[in-house]
Design a protein around this motif. Structure first.
Motif, PDB file in Angstrom:
ATOM      1  N   GLU A 302       2.958   2.833  -6.259  1.00  0.00           N
ATOM      2  CA  GLU A 302       2.071   1.688  -6.472  1.00  0.00           C
ATOM      3  C   GLU A 302       0.663   2.026  -6.006  1.00  0.00           C
ATOM      4  O   GLU A 302       0.454   2.877  -5.144  1.00  0.00           O
ATOM      5  CB  GLU A 302       2.583   0.452  -5.716  1.00  0.00           C
ATOM      6  N   VAL A 303      -0.302   1.341  -6.615  1.00  0.00           N
ATOM      7  CA  VAL A 303      -1.716   1.460  -6.253  1.00  0.00           C
ATOM      8  C   VAL A 303      -2.224   0.059  -5.935  1.00  0.00           C
ATOM      9  O   VAL A 303      -1.936  -0.887  -6.678  1.00  0.00           O
ATOM     10  CB  VAL A 303      -2.540   2.067  -7.405  1.00  0.00           C
ATOM     11  N   ASP A 304      -2.974  -0.076  -4.832  1.00  0.00           N
ATOM     12  CA  ASP A 304      -3.520  -1.404  -4.547  1.00  0.00           C
ATOM     13  C   ASP A 304      -4.963  -1.520  -5.039  1.00  0.00           C
ATOM     14  O   ASP A 304      -5.560  -0.537  -5.501  1.00  0.00           O
ATOM     15  CB  ASP A 304      -3.358  -1.777  -3.076  1.00  0.00           C
ATOM     16  N   LEU A 305      -5.510  -2.706  -4.939  1.00  0.00           N
ATOM     17  CA  LEU A 305      -6.826  -2.969  -5.517  1.00  0.00           C
ATOM     18  C   LEU A 305      -7.967  -2.324  -4.744  1.00  0.00           C
ATOM     19  O   LEU A 305      -9.113  -2.369  -5.186  1.00  0.00           O
ATOM     20  CB  LEU A 305      -7.050  -4.478  -5.642  1.00  0.00           C
ATOM     21  N   PHE A 306      -7.661  -1.704  -3.614  1.00  0.00           N
ATOM     22  CA  PHE A 306      -8.658  -0.908  -2.895  1.00  0.00           C
ATOM     23  C   PHE A 306      -8.678   0.532  -3.417  1.00  0.00           C
ATOM     24  O   PHE A 306      -9.563   1.304  -3.074  1.00  0.00           O
ATOM     25  CB  PHE A 306      -8.372  -0.897  -1.397  1.00  0.00           C
ATOM     26  N   GLY A 307      -7.637   0.907  -4.197  1.00  0.00           N
ATOM     27  CA  GLY A 307      -7.528   2.278  -4.683  1.00  0.00           C
ATOM     28  C   GLY A 307      -6.620   3.137  -3.836  1.00  0.00           C
ATOM     29  O   GLY A 307      -6.554   4.350  -4.027  1.00  0.00           O
ATOM     30  N   GLN A 308      -5.899   2.518  -2.905  1.00  0.00           N
ATOM     31  CA  GLN A 308      -4.971   3.264  -2.053  1.00  0.00           C
ATOM     32  C   GLN A 308      -3.648   3.484  -2.795  1.00  0.00           C
ATOM     33  O   GLN A 308      -3.199   2.630  -3.552  1.00  0.00           O
ATOM     34  CB  GLN A 308      -4.707   2.498  -0.760  1.00  0.00           C
ATOM     35  N   LEU A 309      -3.014   4.624  -2.527  1.00  0.00           N
ATOM     36  CA  LEU A 309      -1.783   4.985  -3.225  1.00  0.00           C
ATOM     37  C   LEU A 309      -0.607   5.089  -2.262  1.00  0.00           C
ATOM     38  O   LEU A 309      -0.724   5.673  -1.182  1.00  0.00           O
ATOM     39  CB  LEU A 309      -1.957   6.330  -3.939  1.00  0.00           C
ATOM     40  N   ASN A 310       0.515   4.547  -2.674  1.00  0.00           N
ATOM     41  CA  ASN A 310       1.794   4.759  -2.004  1.00  0.00           C
ATOM     42  C   ASN A 310       2.674   5.544  -2.953  1.00  0.00           C
ATOM     43  O   ASN A 310       2.958   5.098  -4.063  1.00  0.00           O
ATOM     44  CB  ASN A 310       2.444   3.411  -1.660  1.00  0.00           C
ATOM     45  N   SER A 311       3.101   6.730  -2.538  1.00  0.00           N
ATOM     46  CA  SER A 311       4.040   7.506  -3.354  1.00  0.00           C
ATOM     47  C   SER A 311       5.290   7.869  -2.565  1.00  0.00           C
ATOM     48  O   SER A 311       6.024   8.781  -2.953  1.00  0.00           O
ATOM     49  CB  SER A 311       3.372   8.781  -3.885  1.00  0.00           C
ATOM     50  N   GLU A 312       5.540   7.143  -1.453  1.00  0.00           N
ATOM     51  CA  GLU A 312       6.635   7.524  -0.563  1.00  0.00           C
ATOM     52  C   GLU A 312       7.628   6.417  -0.252  1.00  0.00           C
ATOM     53  O   GLU A 312       8.742   6.707   0.183  1.00  0.00           O
ATOM     54  CB  GLU A 312       6.062   8.025   0.769  1.00  0.00           C
ATOM     55  N   TRP A 313       7.240   5.168  -0.435  1.00  0.00           N
ATOM     56  CA  TRP A 313       8.060   4.056   0.039  1.00  0.00           C
ATOM     57  C   TRP A 313       8.449   3.126  -1.096  1.00  0.00           C
ATOM     58  O   TRP A 313       7.635   2.807  -1.964  1.00  0.00           O
ATOM     59  CB  TRP A 313       7.298   3.234   1.091  1.00  0.00           C
ATOM     60  N   VAL A 314       9.698   2.678  -1.074  1.00  0.00           N
ATOM     61  CA  VAL A 314      10.193   1.658  -1.997  1.00  0.00           C
ATOM     62  C   VAL A 314      10.982   0.634  -1.181  1.00  0.00           C
ATOM     63  O   VAL A 314      11.892   0.995  -0.434  1.00  0.00           O
ATOM     64  CB  VAL A 314      11.100   2.257  -3.097  1.00  0.00           C
ATOM     65  N   LYS A 315      10.605  -0.625  -1.292  1.00  0.00           N
ATOM     66  CA  LYS A 315      11.256  -1.712  -0.550  1.00  0.00           C
ATOM     67  C   LYS A 315      11.272  -1.435   0.953  1.00  0.00           C
ATOM     68  O   LYS A 315      12.248  -1.714   1.650  1.00  0.00           O
ATOM     69  CB  LYS A 315      12.685  -1.925  -1.050  1.00  0.00           C
ATOM     70  N   GLY A 316      10.199  -0.860   1.456  1.00  0.00           N
ATOM     71  CA  GLY A 316      10.085  -0.613   2.882  1.00  0.00           C
ATOM     72  C   GLY A 316      10.875   0.568   3.402  1.00  0.00           C
ATOM     73  O   GLY A 316      10.917   0.799   4.615  1.00  0.00           O
ATOM     74  N   ARG A 317      11.473   1.339   2.528  1.00  0.00           N
ATOM     75  CA  ARG A 317      12.253   2.514   2.953  1.00  0.00           C
ATOM     76  C   ARG A 317      11.629   3.767   2.380  1.00  0.00           C
ATOM     77  O   ARG A 317      11.228   3.806   1.210  1.00  0.00           O
ATOM     78  CB  ARG A 317      13.709   2.414   2.497  1.00  0.00           C
ATOM     79  N   GLN A 318      11.576   4.797   3.209  1.00  0.00           N
ATOM     80  CA  GLN A 318      10.987   6.046   2.757  1.00  0.00           C
ATOM     81  C   GLN A 318      11.950   6.755   1.812  1.00  0.00           C
ATOM     82  O   GLN A 318      13.108   6.995   2.141  1.00  0.00           O
ATOM     83  CB  GLN A 318      10.652   6.951   3.945  1.00  0.00           C
ATOM     84  N   VAL A 319      11.462   7.096   0.633  1.00  0.00           N
ATOM     85  CA  VAL A 319      12.290   7.742  -0.378  1.00  0.00           C
ATOM     86  C   VAL A 319      11.728   9.100  -0.794  1.00  0.00           C
ATOM     87  O   VAL A 319      12.358   9.826  -1.555  1.00  0.00           O
ATOM     88  CB  VAL A 319      12.449   6.852  -1.626  1.00  0.00           C
ATOM     89  N   ALA A 320      10.540   9.440  -0.327  1.00  0.00           N
ATOM     90  CA  ALA A 320       9.921  10.718  -0.685  1.00  0.00           C
ATOM     91  C   ALA A 320       9.013  11.139   0.464  1.00  0.00           C
ATOM     92  O   ALA A 320       9.166  10.681   1.595  1.00  0.00           O
ATOM     93  CB  ALA A 320       9.137  10.591  -1.990  1.00  0.00           C
ATOM     94  N   SER A 321       8.075  12.007   0.190  1.00  0.00           N
ATOM     95  CA  SER A 321       7.127  12.445   1.204  1.00  0.00           C
ATOM     96  C   SER A 321       5.835  12.859   0.529  1.00  0.00           C
ATOM     97  O   SER A 321       5.699  12.778  -0.694  1.00  0.00           O
ATOM     98  CB  SER A 321       7.707  13.606   2.020  1.00  0.00           C
ATOM     99  N   THR A 322       4.893  13.308   1.328  1.00  0.00           N
ATOM    100  CA  THR A 322       3.567  13.635   0.802  1.00  0.00           C
ATOM    101  C   THR A 322       3.605  14.781  -0.195  1.00  0.00           C
ATOM    102  O   THR A 322       2.919  14.756  -1.227  1.00  0.00           O
ATOM    103  CB  THR A 322       2.629  13.996   1.973  1.00  0.00           C
TER     104      THR A 322
END
Length: 419
Positions: A302-322
């Motif tokens: 997901e990307v937020d309206l500030f332009g920040q990216l999350n590519s590691e978390w789904v439903k508050g649980r870590q599913v990947a890494s950087t």
């Protein structure tokens, strides 16, 4: 030639029952070692397995062989969830370039290193294991075990070593792990068409893992004389080759590994355009920055309206890494004419959830707003490179799914008033 079980027993004895062993991921994961541990689980008692296992590709959880086994790695995915919660999996959330450096010094007693069958000179190729294996090449004080994979290609451009350099030699006749790319959805085709507008003839392309690799190669197919510099390639690269998009010169496909089907492996061993290099090259920010017009094409959750990216978390649980995302984004931003592109569908869960959100809900941020470049969905392109905070929100809302735009605009107006 010793058996795998003999070697594992010797390693346990030499380390007083607590050996630290590097086991590689990628397509040449040593199935023979996993098979031996399934048959004799006590050989994993007290063992710490170290590796960079890839989500969606490497399904072996080395911690599952014995309750006293542990592991250390740079990715977290479902197979290791239980061990992580039990404190038997140590996650190192570092850039892939640092993971390579870490492998040079992390305490180890032994390392299983996949190699091709030897040539007439007695040399073997690191081939599909080139990404991480060279970090172990100079660690002469650890027991380096060659795992010969007869079906591993011997590319013209890849590190090679004398087989005699290894302490021990095993043969693993299990087939290489294969990965079949699913057909591109209409949604992904639309994303690829938008990404293609950000490219041009002669661009060098990096692409992340998963469906974004297919999107990147489909975008490349709109152009000619494309070069590739990335950590991993899949069968999607073959489609770009067959479309005539890849530049003809030797070495134009630079990668650390390839994970696909047998035709990809065969081509990688015969086509001089394939050039296998370690992470110290594929993920080096200075190397990337020196490549003109480097397009780093990656995905995210997901990307937020500030332009920040999350590519590691789904439903508050870590599913990947950087992974290598940060390396490639920074390299592309420093490249002359380079571009960082985040390509993702506008929605998830069958269209019920927007992937453009007002604020990230994840505990950590994978990419900060200062690292934002272009965000692409099936609805268009948002250029965030020099956008102010209001322009970012406006442009991202414009490429969100239509059903969510009013809600996002209303939420942004409330948030903006409090800033």
């Amino acid at each position: 030639m010793k058996s795998v079980k003999q070697l594992l027993a010797e390693l346990r004895d030499a380390a007083n029952g607590a050996p630290r062993i590097y086991v590689p991921g990628g397509p040449a994961e040593p199935a023979c070692v996993a098979d031996a541990l399934r048959e004799t689980p006590d050989l994993a008692d007290g063992t710490t397995f170290v590796g960079h296992w890839l989500p969606g590709i490497n399904r072996t959880a080395w911690t599952d062989f014995h309750p006293n086994a542990s592991a250390e790695g740079t990715f977290l995915y479902s197979e290791y969830r239980t061990a992580f919660e039990e404190g038997r999996y140590r996650l190192c959330p570092i850039h892939y370039s640092e993971a390579y450096e870490w492998l040079k010094s992390v305490p180890l007693d032994a390392a299983f290193i996949p190699v091709s069958a030897p040539n007439e000179q007695g040399d073997v190729s690191l081939s599909l294991g080139t990404d991480m294996s060279p970090a172990l090449a100079d660690r002469r004080y650890i027991r380096r075990i060659a795992v010969v994979r007869p079906d591993m290609p011997f590319p013209a451009s890849a590190p090679r070593l004398p087989l005699s350099d290894f302490t021990d030699v095993l043969e693993d006749t299990a087939p290489l792990i294969t990965l079949t790319d699913p057909p591109l959805s209409d949604e992904s085709k639309a994303i690829a068409a938008h990404v293609a507008t950000l490219l041009d003839e002669g661009f060098t392309i990096q692409s992340g893992i998963g469906s974004v690799q297919q999107i990147a190669m489909a975008a490349a197919a709109h152009h000619r004389n494309i070069r590739i510099h990335t950590g991993m390639i899949t069968d999607a690269t073959m489609e770009a080759l067959n479309a005539g998009s890849i530049a003809p010169e030797p070495g134009t496909i630079l990668t650390g590994t390839a994970i696909g089907t047998p035709p990809l492996y065969t081509t990688a061993g015969k086509d001089a355009r394939f050039n296998f290099q370690p992470v110290s090259v594929t993920h080096s920010v200075p190397v990337l920055a020196a490549i003109p017009r480097l397009a780093a094409i990656n995905g995210g959750v997901e990307v937020d309206l500030f332009g920040q990216l999350n590519s590691e978390w789904v439903k508050g649980r870590q599913v990947a890494s950087t992974g290598g995302l940060g390396n490639f984004v920074r390299g592309a931003q420093l490249s002359e004419g380079g571009r960082s592109i985040i390509a993702l569908p506008a929605t998830a869960r069958g269209g019920s959830l927007s992937r453009i959100v007002v604020q990230l809900a994840s505990p950590t941020v994978t990419l900060s707003r200062a690292e934002a470049g272009y965000v692409v969905t099936e609805y268009g392109v948002a250029d965030l490179t020099t956008a102010d905070i209001d322009q970012r929100a406006e442009r991202l809302i414009a490429i969100s799914a239509p059903d969510f735009r009013d809600e996002l605009a209303n939420q942004w107006a409330k948030l903006r008033a409090s800033l």
